[in-house]
Design a protein around this motif. Structure first.
Motif, PDB file in Angstrom:
ATOM      1  N   LYS A   1       1.052  -1.300   0.137  1.00 62.15           N
ATOM      2  CA  LYS A   1       0.011   0.035   0.074  1.00 62.15           C
ATOM      3  C   LYS A   1       1.014   1.411   0.035  1.00 62.15           C
ATOM      4  N   SER A   2       1.919   1.394   0.882  1.00 67.66           N
ATOM      5  CA  SER A   2       2.759   2.433   1.092  1.00 67.66           C
ATOM      6  C   SER A   2       3.445   2.564  -0.137  1.00 67.66           C
TER       7      SER A   2
ATOM      8  N   LEU B   1       1.731   4.259  -2.982  1.00 64.56           N
ATOM      9  CA  LEU B   1       1.666   5.728  -2.614  1.00 64.56           C
ATOM     10  C   LEU B   1       2.844   6.316  -3.045  1.00 64.56           C
TER      11      LEU B   1
ATOM     12  N   GLY C   1       3.108  10.737   4.397  1.00 65.67           N
ATOM     13  CA  GLY C   1       3.504   9.099   4.844  1.00 65.67           C
ATOM     14  C   GLY C   1       3.149   8.828   6.337  1.00 65.67           C
ATOM     15  N   HIS C   2       3.678   7.587   6.736  1.00 63.38           N
ATOM     16  CA  HIS C   2       3.228   7.223   8.163  1.00 63.38           C
ATOM     17  C   HIS C   2       3.948   7.875   9.125  1.00 63.38           C
TER      18      HIS C   2
ATOM     19  N   ASP D   1      -1.338   8.040   3.833  1.00 54.75           N
ATOM     20  CA  ASP D   1      -0.845   6.951   4.184  1.00 54.75           C
ATOM     21  C   ASP D   1      -1.287   6.552   5.744  1.00 54.75           C
ATOM     22  N   GLU D   2      -2.015   5.941   6.018  1.00 52.41           N
ATOM     23  CA  GLU D   2      -2.760   5.738   7.428  1.00 52.41           C
ATOM     24  C   GLU D   2      -3.267   6.869   7.967  1.00 52.41           C
TER      25      GLU D   2
ATOM     26  N   ALA E   1      -4.271   5.187   1.734  1.00 55.64           N
ATOM     27  CA  ALA E   1      -4.124   3.684   2.161  1.00 55.64           C
ATOM     28  C   ALA E   1      -4.675   3.565   3.887  1.00 55.64           C
TER      29      ALA E   1
END
Lengths: 209, 211
Positions: free
Chosen positions: B41-42, B45, B81-82, B151-152, B182
């Motif tokens: 998923k990441s 992205l 991003g996370h 992302d998350e 995601a």
């Protein structure tokens, strides 16, 4: 913006410089050899080494926390960011050292007038060190314990500037001041300013993909 | 505005992370990227943001091919991003000023969509994880981009703040933006039309002699 790009290592590398000079100075004091040539060599090597100290932090933190992603997608080009980074590195590590040189070299036996000239030489040549450093920082990006690797990469590339700068400084202590040589060092810095940001940004982009 | 991925594949370190991925997301649509941990998923992205090279296939944005072009400024993409891009030694105010300096837009303090007014003078290392996430998300209002890659985004957010995030996604939809998110969490997307990309678990590519 510059403020955010800078980090807290200003005092660290400056004190490293002072400590290094003092230790080496005391070490040489034991041998009884305290000629001006040795002092100048110490000053230049100490400058190069303290310049190395904070290189790793240039992009590493940004890479880890994702700020670099933000730069890549922002309207500011990567080259601009790299220039700013190098400039901040210069202000935080080299500029304080340049101010310290007259202070620290007088006890080591260099006259005040000569030490001012030497710091002028440093003023025009150290930007080159900062710009070359961006290359090393980009090359070792994401590398765990890349600090040593970085020193191995970068120190040899400092050599031309150190050799040139040292030669001019030694001439200065012999009361010969060569303005042309001074200008050539300045030109070296400008060449680095013109070329390295593009190479560094290319390295970072390759690193990403 | 259409973001189209056609037969996308991504290989990293000899492993096929995903292959033959097709999708089309248009203005006002939100795409939810689903999949188990490690399904890419990441990676997808980051691939869309242009950080990772596409092995096969291509991505087009408004019929312009944007695959693997290093010189393209990905000025249409917002990526979060996370890991939150925050500098722990700055105060919240300084961090926001820094983003404003680069993007030349202002965080609306009157509106204060992410409730940051009370924590403006805190150092970022003093903030809780949820607060940090909120600061990170507040960049959505500062950095105005057409395509959001998140992302998350709901990690360590409480229900109230997930509502705020939903509100912003709705606004973004209205403005004609598109988003790819995601996330493991199901509930935040219920009111939206979503496209699901279910990714397979990575396969080992040892049989492939050309890689």
């Amino acid at each position: 913006m510059l403020f955010a790009l800078a980090n807290k290592s200003i005092l660290l590398s400056t004190s490293f410089f002072v400590i290094l000079i003092l230790t080496v100075g005391i070490g040489f004091g034991q041998t009884g050899d305290s000629s001006e040539k040795t002092v100048i060599a110490i000053i230049w090597i100490a400058t190069a080494l303290s310049s190395l100290l904070s290189i790793k932090e240039m992009f590493q933190n940004d890479f880890e926390d994702g700020t670099l992603d933000f730069y890549m997608l922002s309207a500011a080009t990567l080259e601009t960011i790299i220039c700013l980074k190098a400039f901040t590195h210069w202000i935080t590590t080299n500029l304080p050292i340049i101010f310290l040189i007259p202070l620290i070299s007088i006890p080591l036996g260099i006259t005040f007038y000569h030490s001012i000239l030497i710091s002028l030489v440093m003023l025009v040549s150290t930007p080159a060190l900062s710009f070359i450093s961006t290359l090393g920082a980009a090359l070792t990006l994401g590398e765990k314990g890349g600090n040593l690797l970085l020193s191995i990469f970068i120190l040899p590339t400092f050599l031309p500037i150190i050799i040139f700068g040292m030669k001019i400084s030694i001439l200065i202590t012999n009361s010969i001041y060569d303005i042309m040589a001074h200008l050539i060092l300045f030109a070296l810095s400008l060449i680095c300013l013109a070329i390295t940001p593009f190479i560094t940004s290319a390295i970072i982009k390759v690193h990403y993909s | 505005m259409h973001l189209i991925g056609s037969s996308l594949s991504c290989k990293r370190e000899g492993k096929l992370i995903f292959s033959e991925l097709n999708f089309k997301v248009s203005s006002g649509e939100i795409c939810w990227i689903k999949g188990p941990n490690g399904s890419g998923k990441s990676t997808l992205l980051r691939l869309l943001a242009g950080f990772i090279k596409v092995s096969f296939g291509e991505i087009t944005l408004d019929n312009k091919k944007i695959t693997n072009k290093n010189d393209v400024i990905y000025e249409n993409f917002f990526y979060l991003g996370h890991n939150n891009p925050l500098k722990s030694y700055l105060t919240v105010k300084q961090q926001i000023d820094f983003w404003e300096g680069i993007t030349h837009t202002k965080y609306d303090l009157e509106l204060d969509s992410f409730n940051l007014k009370n924590i403006m003078d805190l150092k970022i290392y003093e903030c809780s994880d949820g607060q940090k996430k909120r600061i990170g998300l507040s960049r959505l209002t500062i950095d105005d981009k057409k395509v959001w890659l998140l992302d998350e985004p709901t990690n360590s957010l409480d229900i109230d703040n997930i509502e705020i995030l939903k509100k912003h996604l709705k606004l973004h939809q209205k403005k004609g933006g598109l988003a790819m998110i995601a996330s493991h969490e199901n509930f935040i997307f219920k009111p939206y039309k979503d496209i699901k990309l279910t990714l397979e678990t990575p396969k080992n590519l040892e049989k492939d002699p050309f890689f």
